[in-house]
Scaffold this motif. Sequence first.
Motif, PDB file in Angstrom:
ATOM      1  N   LYS A 192       2.462   9.390  -6.082  1.00 10.98           N
ATOM      2  CA  LYS A 192       2.903  10.668  -5.517  1.00 10.98           C
ATOM      3  C   LYS A 192       1.926  11.219  -4.473  1.00 10.98           C
ATOM      4  CE  LYS A 192       6.322  11.504  -8.791  1.00 10.98           C
ATOM      5  NZ  LYS A 192       6.584  10.057  -9.103  1.00 10.98           N
ATOM      6  N   GLU A 193       1.294  10.322  -3.729  1.00 11.80           N
ATOM      7  CA  GLU A 193       0.415  10.765  -2.646  1.00 11.80           C
ATOM      8  C   GLU A 193       1.272  11.151  -1.442  1.00 11.80           C
ATOM      9  OE1 GLU A 193      -3.519   8.004  -3.624  1.00 11.80           O
ATOM     10  OE2 GLU A 193      -2.096   7.316  -2.112  1.00 11.80           O
ATOM     11  N   LYS A 194       0.754  12.061  -0.622  1.00 11.56           N
ATOM     12  CA  LYS A 194       1.502  12.498   0.565  1.00 11.56           C
ATOM     13  C   LYS A 194       1.300  11.522   1.728  1.00 11.56           C
ATOM     14  CE  LYS A 194       3.090  16.764  -0.522  1.00 11.56           C
ATOM     15  NZ  LYS A 194       2.340  17.109  -1.741  1.00 11.56           N
ATOM     16  N   LEU A 195       0.160  10.836   1.706  1.00 13.21           N
ATOM     17  CA  LEU A 195      -0.185   9.907   2.780  1.00 13.21           C
ATOM     18  C   LEU A 195      -0.704   8.611   2.158  1.00 13.21           C
ATOM     19  CD1 LEU A 195      -2.249  12.508   4.867  1.00 13.21           C
ATOM     20  CD2 LEU A 195       0.037  11.686   5.470  1.00 13.21           C
ATOM     21  N   VAL A 196      -0.683   7.559   2.952  1.00 12.30           N
ATOM     22  CA  VAL A 196      -1.230   6.285   2.461  1.00 12.30           C
ATOM     23  C   VAL A 196      -2.723   6.235   2.817  1.00 12.30           C
ATOM     24  CG1 VAL A 196      -0.884   3.788   2.355  1.00 12.30           C
ATOM     25  CG2 VAL A 196       1.021   5.269   3.054  1.00 12.30           C
ATOM     26  N   HIS A 197      -3.560   6.039   1.802  1.00  9.55           N
ATOM     27  CA  HIS A 197      -5.015   6.077   1.977  1.00  9.55           C
ATOM     28  C   HIS A 197      -5.617   4.678   1.995  1.00  9.55           C
ATOM     29  CE1 HIS A 197      -4.166  10.152   0.571  1.00  9.55           C
ATOM     30  NE2 HIS A 197      -5.305  10.514   1.145  1.00  9.55           N
TER      31      HIS A 197
ATOM     32  N   ASP B  74      -5.433   2.770  -1.212  1.00 11.94           N
ATOM     33  CA  ASP B  74      -4.137   2.125  -1.490  1.00 11.94           C
ATOM     34  C   ASP B  74      -4.094   0.727  -0.867  1.00 11.94           C
ATOM     35  OD1 ASP B  74      -3.074   4.436  -2.799  1.00 11.94           O
ATOM     36  OD2 ASP B  74      -2.789   5.333  -0.809  1.00 11.94           O
ATOM     37  N   PHE B  75      -4.655   0.634   0.346  1.00 16.13           N
ATOM     38  CA  PHE B  75      -4.700  -0.681   0.993  1.00 16.13           C
ATOM     39  C   PHE B  75      -5.596  -1.639   0.220  1.00 16.13           C
ATOM     40  CE2 PHE B  75      -3.173   1.960   4.440  1.00 16.13           C
ATOM     41  CZ  PHE B  75      -2.181   1.160   4.974  1.00 16.13           C
ATOM     42  N   MET B  76      -6.711  -1.089  -0.285  1.00 22.81           N
ATOM     43  CA  MET B  76      -7.630  -1.947  -1.034  1.00 22.81           C
ATOM     44  C   MET B  76      -6.965  -2.468  -2.309  1.00 22.81           C
ATOM     45  SD  MET B  76      -9.949  -1.973   1.039  1.00 22.81           S
ATOM     46  CE  MET B  76     -10.981  -3.062   0.075  1.00 22.81           C
ATOM     47  N   GLU B  77      -6.240  -1.567  -2.957  1.00 25.77           N
ATOM     48  CA  GLU B  77      -5.546  -1.981  -4.175  1.00 25.77           C
ATOM     49  C   GLU B  77      -4.472  -3.036  -3.858  1.00 25.77           C
ATOM     50  OE1 GLU B  77      -4.757   1.753  -6.391  1.00 25.77           O
ATOM     51  OE2 GLU B  77      -3.364   0.502  -7.565  1.00 25.77           O
ATOM     52  N   ALA B  78      -3.754  -2.787  -2.778  1.00 24.84           N
ATOM     53  CA  ALA B  78      -2.698  -3.728  -2.368  1.00 24.84           C
ATOM     54  C   ALA B  78      -3.298  -5.090  -2.043  1.00 24.84           C
ATOM     55  CB  ALA B  78      -1.963  -3.176  -1.151  1.00 24.84           C
ATOM     56  N   ARG B  79      -4.446  -5.045  -1.353  1.00 27.80           N
ATOM     57  CA  ARG B  79      -5.123  -6.294  -0.992  1.00 27.80           C
ATOM     58  C   ARG B  79      -5.524  -7.061  -2.244  1.00 27.80           C
ATOM     59  NH1 ARG B  79     -10.055  -7.591  -1.643  1.00 27.80           N
ATOM     60  NH2 ARG B  79     -10.949  -9.312  -0.459  1.00 27.80           N
ATOM     61  N   ASP B  80      -6.115  -6.359  -3.203  1.00 26.96           N
ATOM     62  CA  ASP B  80      -6.553  -7.032  -4.434  1.00 26.96           C
ATOM     63  C   ASP B  80      -5.371  -7.644  -5.163  1.00 26.96           C
ATOM     64  OD1 ASP B  80      -9.071  -6.277  -3.830  1.00 26.96           O
ATOM     65  OD2 ASP B  80      -9.172  -4.603  -5.249  1.00 26.96           O
ATOM     66  N   ARG B  81      -4.273  -6.918  -5.162  1.00 29.68           N
ATOM     67  CA  ARG B  81      -3.084  -7.429  -5.832  1.00 29.68           C
ATOM     68  C   ARG B  81      -2.582  -8.714  -5.161  1.00 29.68           C
ATOM     69  NH1 ARG B  81       1.339  -2.855  -7.195  1.00 29.68           N
ATOM     70  NH2 ARG B  81      -0.317  -1.867  -8.388  1.00 29.68           N
ATOM     71  N   ILE B  82      -2.598  -8.696  -3.821  1.00 32.72           N
ATOM     72  CA  ILE B  82      -2.079  -9.856  -3.093  1.00 32.72           C
ATOM     73  C   ILE B  82      -3.033 -11.046  -3.211  1.00 32.72           C
ATOM     74  CG2 ILE B  82      -1.633 -10.682  -0.726  1.00 32.72           C
ATOM     75  CD1 ILE B  82      -0.089  -7.874  -0.498  1.00 32.72           C
ATOM     76  N   VAL B  83      -4.347 -10.764  -3.199  1.00 35.74           N
ATOM     77  CA  VAL B  83      -5.316 -11.846  -3.424  1.00 35.74           C
ATOM     78  C   VAL B  83      -5.092 -12.436  -4.812  1.00 35.74           C
ATOM     79  CG1 VAL B  83      -7.757 -12.406  -3.752  1.00 35.74           C
ATOM     80  CG2 VAL B  83      -7.061 -10.957  -1.837  1.00 35.74           C
ATOM     81  N   GLY B  84      -4.898 -11.574  -5.802  1.00 37.20           N
ATOM     82  CA  GLY B  84      -4.612 -12.029  -7.164  1.00 37.20           C
ATOM     83  C   GLY B  84      -3.384 -12.913  -7.210  1.00 37.20           C
ATOM     84  N   GLY B  85      -2.353 -12.495  -6.514  1.00 43.04           N
ATOM     85  CA  GLY B  85      -1.108 -13.270  -6.451  1.00 43.04           C
ATOM     86  C   GLY B  85      -1.323 -14.624  -5.804  1.00 43.04           C
TER      87      GLY B  85
ATOM     88  N   ALA C  85       0.841  -1.204   0.000  1.00 40.53           N
ATOM     89  CA  ALA C  85       0.000   0.000   0.000  1.00 40.53           C
ATOM     90  C   ALA C  85       0.877   1.255   0.000  1.00 40.53           C
ATOM     91  CB  ALA C  85      -0.928  -0.003   1.215  1.00 40.53           C
ATOM     92  N   ALA C  86       1.930   1.220   0.799  1.00 41.13           N
ATOM     93  CA  ALA C  86       2.826   2.383   0.851  1.00 41.13           C
ATOM     94  C   ALA C  86       3.537   2.574  -0.486  1.00 41.13           C
ATOM     95  CB  ALA C  86       3.831   2.214   1.981  1.00 41.13           C
ATOM     96  N   LEU C  87       3.905   1.472  -1.130  1.00 39.38           N
ATOM     97  CA  LEU C  87       4.551   1.572  -2.451  1.00 39.38           C
ATOM     98  C   LEU C  87       3.587   2.145  -3.484  1.00 39.38           C
ATOM     99  CD1 LEU C  87       6.446  -1.873  -2.598  1.00 39.38           C
ATOM    100  CD2 LEU C  87       7.446   0.385  -2.186  1.00 39.38           C
ATOM    101  N   ILE C  88       2.336   1.700  -3.433  1.00 40.59           N
ATOM    102  CA  ILE C  88       1.323   2.186  -4.377  1.00 40.59           C
ATOM    103  C   ILE C  88       1.116   3.693  -4.185  1.00 40.59           C
ATOM    104  CG2 ILE C  88      -1.163   2.101  -4.911  1.00 40.59           C
ATOM    105  CD1 ILE C  88      -1.002  -0.967  -4.340  1.00 40.59           C
ATOM    106  N   ALA C  89       1.001   4.103  -2.914  1.00 36.24           N
ATOM    107  CA  ALA C  89       0.797   5.529  -2.621  1.00 36.24           C
ATOM    108  C   ALA C  89       1.986   6.360  -3.119  1.00 36.24           C
ATOM    109  CB  ALA C  89       0.597   5.722  -1.116  1.00 36.24           C
ATOM    110  N   ALA C  90       3.177   5.830  -2.915  1.00 41.47           N
ATOM    111  CA  ALA C  90       4.375   6.556  -3.346  1.00 41.47           C
ATOM    112  C   ALA C  90       4.406   6.694  -4.873  1.00 41.47           C
ATOM    113  CB  ALA C  90       5.626   5.842  -2.848  1.00 41.47           C
ATOM    114  N   ARG C  91       4.032   5.622  -5.536  1.00 42.00           N
ATOM    115  CA  ARG C  91       4.024   5.643  -7.003  1.00 42.00           C
ATOM    116  C   ARG C  91       3.056   6.693  -7.525  1.00 42.00           C
ATOM    117  NH1 ARG C  91       2.835   0.068  -8.016  1.00 42.00           N
ATOM    118  NH2 ARG C  91       4.685  -0.409  -6.782  1.00 42.00           N
TER     119      ARG C  91
END
Length: 273
Positions: free
Chosen positions: A242-247, A250-261, A234-240
Motif C-alpha cells: 500500500k505504498e503511494k510510490l515505488v521506492h 521495492d526494487f531491491m526486494e524484486a531483484r532479490d526475488r528474481i535472483v532467487g528464481g 517492484a511495482a507489485l511489491i509496492a502496491a501490496r
Amino acid sequence: STAKLVEKDTRSSVTFKDVAGLKEAKVEVMEVVDFLKNPETYTKLGAKIPKGVMLVGPPGTGKTLIAKAVAGEAQVPFFSMSGSEFVEMFVGVGASRVRDLFKRAKEKTPSIIFIDEIDAVGRSRGKGGAFQTNDERESTLNQLLTELDGFGANTGVIVLAATNRPDVLDKALLRPGRFDRHIYLELPTKEEREEIFKVHLRPLKLAKDVDTLALAKLSPGFSGADIANICNEAALIAARKKEKLVHQHDFMEARDRIVGGMERKSKIISPKE
Ligand code: ATP
C-alpha cells in the motif's frame, strides 16, 4: 481459429525508443527499415534487397522487441510465428501454416515475417528434437526453405528470425538468399542496463530515492527481460504494501526475488545439461 494461435498480423506500435542499448544491432536493423520504406533507392541501382535476417542472442536480450520495432518504424504489418509452437502440431500442419503465413505476408507487402525460436524448426536435419517426430519438423523446415526461395528479392517481404542456438541451425537456412545476414545481440553492459531500467521505469510512479545507476550496478548478467521483470515486480511489491510510490527498497526486494528464481531455475536445469 488455430491460425490465430501461431500467426498474428498486427501493426506494431513498438519503435526504437522502446529499445534501450543494442546500439550496433539498431544501426543494422535501421537498414532493414530503409529497405522497407525506400526500396527504389536500392533497386534502381540493381541491388538485391536481402530477404532473411537472423537475430542471434541469449534469451531476453530483445530479439522480438527489435523485430517489432523494425515493423513499427517502417510502419508495415508484422506477421509472426514461433518455431516452438510447431512442437504441438499434427503432421502436415506445420508446413501448411508456413505456406499460409507467407501467402498472407505477400498479400500485404511491404511486410515483415518474424519467426521466433527458429531453431525449434530449423535444427540441423537428423539431429532430433524434443517432443516431435523428425518428419514433421523436416517437412516444416522444407516448406520454410521453399517459401524463402519462392519469392524474389525485392518483393517487399523481409523475414526476420530469432535464435539463441545458432550452432544447431541447419546450414541450408544460412545459404545466400536465405538467412544470410546475422545481427548479434548481447547481454547488456552496466550502462545499457541503466538505459533499460529507464525505459521500464517510464510507466511507474517513482519515489525520489530510486537510483538507476545503483540498480544497474546490482544486476550484472541480467537481460533486458529480467530488468523489465524487476521493474514490474517492484511495482507489485509496492502496491501490496500500500505504498503511494515505488521506492528503491521495492526494487531491491524484486531483484532479490528474481535472483532467487534464477538460482532455483539453474539448479533444476543444470543436472540435466
Ligand atoms: P527470447 O529469446 O526469450 O524469446 P528475446 O530476445 O526475443 O527473448 P524479448 O522478448 O524481445 O527477448 O524481450 C522480452 C522483454 O524484455 C521485452 O518485451 C522488453 O520488455 C524487455 N527488453 C529486452 N531487451 C530490451 C531492451 N534492449 N530494451 C528495453 N527492453 C528490453
